[in-house]
Design a protein around this motif. Structure first.
Motif, mmCIF file in Angstrom:
data_model
loop_
_atom_site.group_PDB
_atom_site.id
_atom_site.type_symbol
_atom_site.label_atom_id
_atom_site.label_comp_id
_atom_site.label_asym_id
_atom_site.label_seq_id
_atom_site.Cartn_x
_atom_site.Cartn_y
_atom_site.Cartn_z
ATOM 1 N N LEU A 30 46.274 41.334 24.793
ATOM 2 C CA LEU A 30 44.847 41.010 24.820
ATOM 3 C C LEU A 30 44.219 41.161 23.441
ATOM 4 N N ALA A 31 44.650 42.181 22.690
ATOM 5 C CA ALA A 31 44.070 42.429 21.370
ATOM 6 C C ALA A 31 44.401 41.321 20.384
ATOM 7 N N ASN A 32 45.486 40.590 20.631
ATOM 8 C CA ASN A 32 45.935 39.573 19.682
ATOM 9 C C ASN A 32 45.548 38.152 20.070
ATOM 10 N N ASN A 33 44.832 38.001 21.192
ATOM 11 C CA ASN A 33 44.475 36.645 21.594
ATOM 12 C C ASN A 33 43.110 36.633 22.276
ATOM 13 N N ALA A 34 42.128 36.075 21.602
ATOM 14 C CA ALA A 34 40.753 36.074 22.095
ATOM 15 C C ALA A 34 40.602 35.273 23.382
ATOM 16 N N ALA A 35 41.317 34.152 23.495
ATOM 17 C CA ALA A 35 41.192 33.305 24.683
ATOM 18 C C ALA A 35 41.693 34.029 25.934
ATOM 19 N N LEU A 36 42.853 34.665 25.819
ATOM 20 C CA LEU A 36 43.372 35.420 26.954
ATOM 21 C C LEU A 36 42.446 36.576 27.299
ATOM 22 N N ASN A 37 41.921 37.228 26.269
ATOM 23 C CA ASN A 37 41.016 38.360 26.483
ATOM 24 C C ASN A 37 39.787 37.932 27.273
ATOM 25 N N GLU A 39 39.399 35.273 29.311
ATOM 26 C CA GLU A 39 39.709 34.915 30.687
ATOM 27 C C GLU A 39 40.129 36.131 31.516
ATOM 28 N N TYR A 40 40.740 37.115 30.849
ATOM 29 C CA TYR A 40 41.105 38.358 31.525
ATOM 30 C C TYR A 40 39.850 39.058 32.059
ATOM 31 N N HIS A 41 38.844 39.166 31.208
ATOM 32 C CA HIS A 41 37.601 39.825 31.631
ATOM 33 C C HIS A 41 36.862 38.996 32.683
ATOM 34 N N LEU A 42 36.982 37.663 32.589
ATOM 35 C CA LEU A 42 36.385 36.814 33.615
ATOM 36 C C LEU A 42 37.025 37.089 34.969
ATOM 37 N N LEU A 43 38.346 37.173 34.983
ATOM 38 C CA LEU A 43 39.071 37.449 36.212
ATOM 39 C C LEU A 43 38.700 38.823 36.766
ATOM 40 N N GLN A 44 38.620 39.831 35.877
ATOM 41 C CA GLN A 44 38.274 41.174 36.313
ATOM 42 C C GLN A 44 36.877 41.206 36.935
ATOM 43 N N THR A 45 35.954 40.472 36.331
ATOM 44 C CA THR A 45 34.576 40.435 36.833
ATOM 45 C C THR A 45 34.524 39.882 38.248
ATOM 46 N N TYR A 46 35.247 38.789 38.476
ATOM 47 C CA TYR A 46 35.257 38.190 39.811
ATOM 48 C C TYR A 46 35.890 39.106 40.838
ATOM 49 N N LEU A 47 37.011 39.728 40.461
ATOM 50 C CA LEU A 47 37.704 40.586 41.416
ATOM 51 C C LEU A 47 36.872 41.802 41.785
ATOM 52 N N GLU A 48 36.187 42.389 40.789
ATOM 53 C CA GLU A 48 35.376 43.573 41.039
ATOM 54 C C GLU A 48 34.148 43.245 41.879
ATOM 55 N N SER A 49 33.721 41.979 41.825
ATOM 56 C CA SER A 49 32.529 41.600 42.572
ATOM 57 C C SER A 49 32.817 41.347 44.046
ATOM 58 N N GLU A 50 34.101 41.219 44.407
ATOM 59 C CA GLU A 50 34.461 40.937 45.796
ATOM 60 C C GLU A 50 34.487 42.229 46.612
#
Length: 330
Positions: A30-37, A39-50
């Motif tokens: 994650l530290a070496n790739n901004a795009a993955l970082n 989308e990772y946080h986007l995924l985490q946000t959705y999962l935590e909201s469920e």
């Protein structure tokens, strides 16, 4: 492939089955790739909201996928089981991500991105290694430690990864900060000498600054930062951070670099860990109360028998040695 490894690590994290080393590996990706970082946080946000496990998964997946501009992605069948549900979401999102990133031909997935190939160093008990990095920085790695670094530094930061203990003498480079990533904290420097100790089985993590300046940020809360001056010692215990002074140029903390052991008012169970790493042994306490005894000592060339006999002059205990096993009792 990196994208496949990322999918695997993210799935393990979501399922609560990721190990400490795998967590560090995921953070490094994650530290070496901004795009993955992102989308990772986007995924985490959705999962935590469920809040309901049985919510229509197609709706959740479509919301995530709608945030990503991508060519036509393959459809995935989702199974409504908690761990499998999260794993399938992660896999689906990352399949889509893989197409996006490969389409953009980012260097992170390029076969020619030599700087992303990490060299792995794993020291055994009683083993100390010294290596020189591509920028000329020197790292001395203590026993039972894991250290990973790129063959060649590239990009804005000089990133390395540690589990265990190491002493760093970093070449100064104002344009390229040197960052030591660990499971609990990151240590960022420009050019300095410092010691980092963060063994998985220790109750604490610590950084001692010898010269220069370092900034420490906690992985659990990146907004918490601590700036160290020479002889400052940062300690993290059960999530609580504290600053203190070392005993002058970090003599106690860096004694191991000269194959010496120094401890002051340390509990016997903490001393036992030092002995295990230093002498390649295993120590067992037959009486748990003996763990609470405290010792102050300085050992240079003593073997384990000589060291234990010296401690016996301070406190009352007995010991027996069978091969590489040491038993402590009354």
């Amino acid at each position: 492939m990196t994208d496949q490894r990322f999918t695997e690590l993210l799935g393990k994290q979501l399922a609560g089955e990721i190990s400490a080393d795998e967590s560090i590996e995921l953070n490094s990706i994650l530290a070496n790739n901004a795009a993955l970082n992102k989308e990772y946080h986007l995924l985490q946000t959705y999962l935590e909201s469920e809040t309901e496990e049985e919510e229509n998964i197609d709706v959740v997946f479509n919301r995530i996928k709608s945030q990503i501009q991508t060519p036509q992605a393959p459809q995935l069948k989702i199974i409504k089981s908690k761990n499998l549900l999260w794993l399938k979401i992660a896999a689906a999102v990352l399949v889509t991500l893989g197409i996006v990133l490969l389409y953009k031909r980012e260097a992170f997935f390029s076969d020619q991105a030599d700087h992303l190939v990490l060299v792995k160093v794993h020291t055994k008990a009683a083993d100390i290694r010294t290596i020189t990095l591509g920028d000329g920085s020197v790292v001395k790695i203590n026993s039972t430690s894991k250290f990973r670094y790129p063959k060649k530094f590239s990009g804005h930061n000089r990133n390395v990864y540690l589990s265990g203990e190491a002493f760093f003498d970093v070449k100064k480079d104002l344009q390229h900060p040197f960052i030591v990533h660990t499971e609990k904290m990151d240590v960022q420097v420009l050019g300095t000498a410092f010691n980092v100790k963060i063994y998985p089985n220790d109750a604490f993590a610590e950084t001692t600054l010898i010269r220069g300046k370092v900034v420490i940020s906690l992985n659990q809360d990146k907004s918490q930062q601590f700036t160290l001056k020479p002889n400052d010692k940062f300690t993290l215990t059960n999530g609580k951070a504290s600053l203190s002074q070392s005993d002058g140029e970090g003599v106690t903390e860096t004694a191991w670099t000269n194959r010496e052991l120094i401890f002051k008012n340390d509990r016997f169970d903490e001393v036992a860990k030092l002995f295990e790493r230093h002498y390649d042994i295993k120590i067992a306490f037959k009486d748990p109360d003996l763990k609470k005894l405290t010792f102050t000592a300085h050992f240079t060339k003593e073997n384990i028998t000589e060291a234990l006999n010296a401690l016996k002059f301070i406190e009352n205990f007995n010991y027996s040695i069978k091969g590489k096993n040491v038993y402590i009792f009354r």
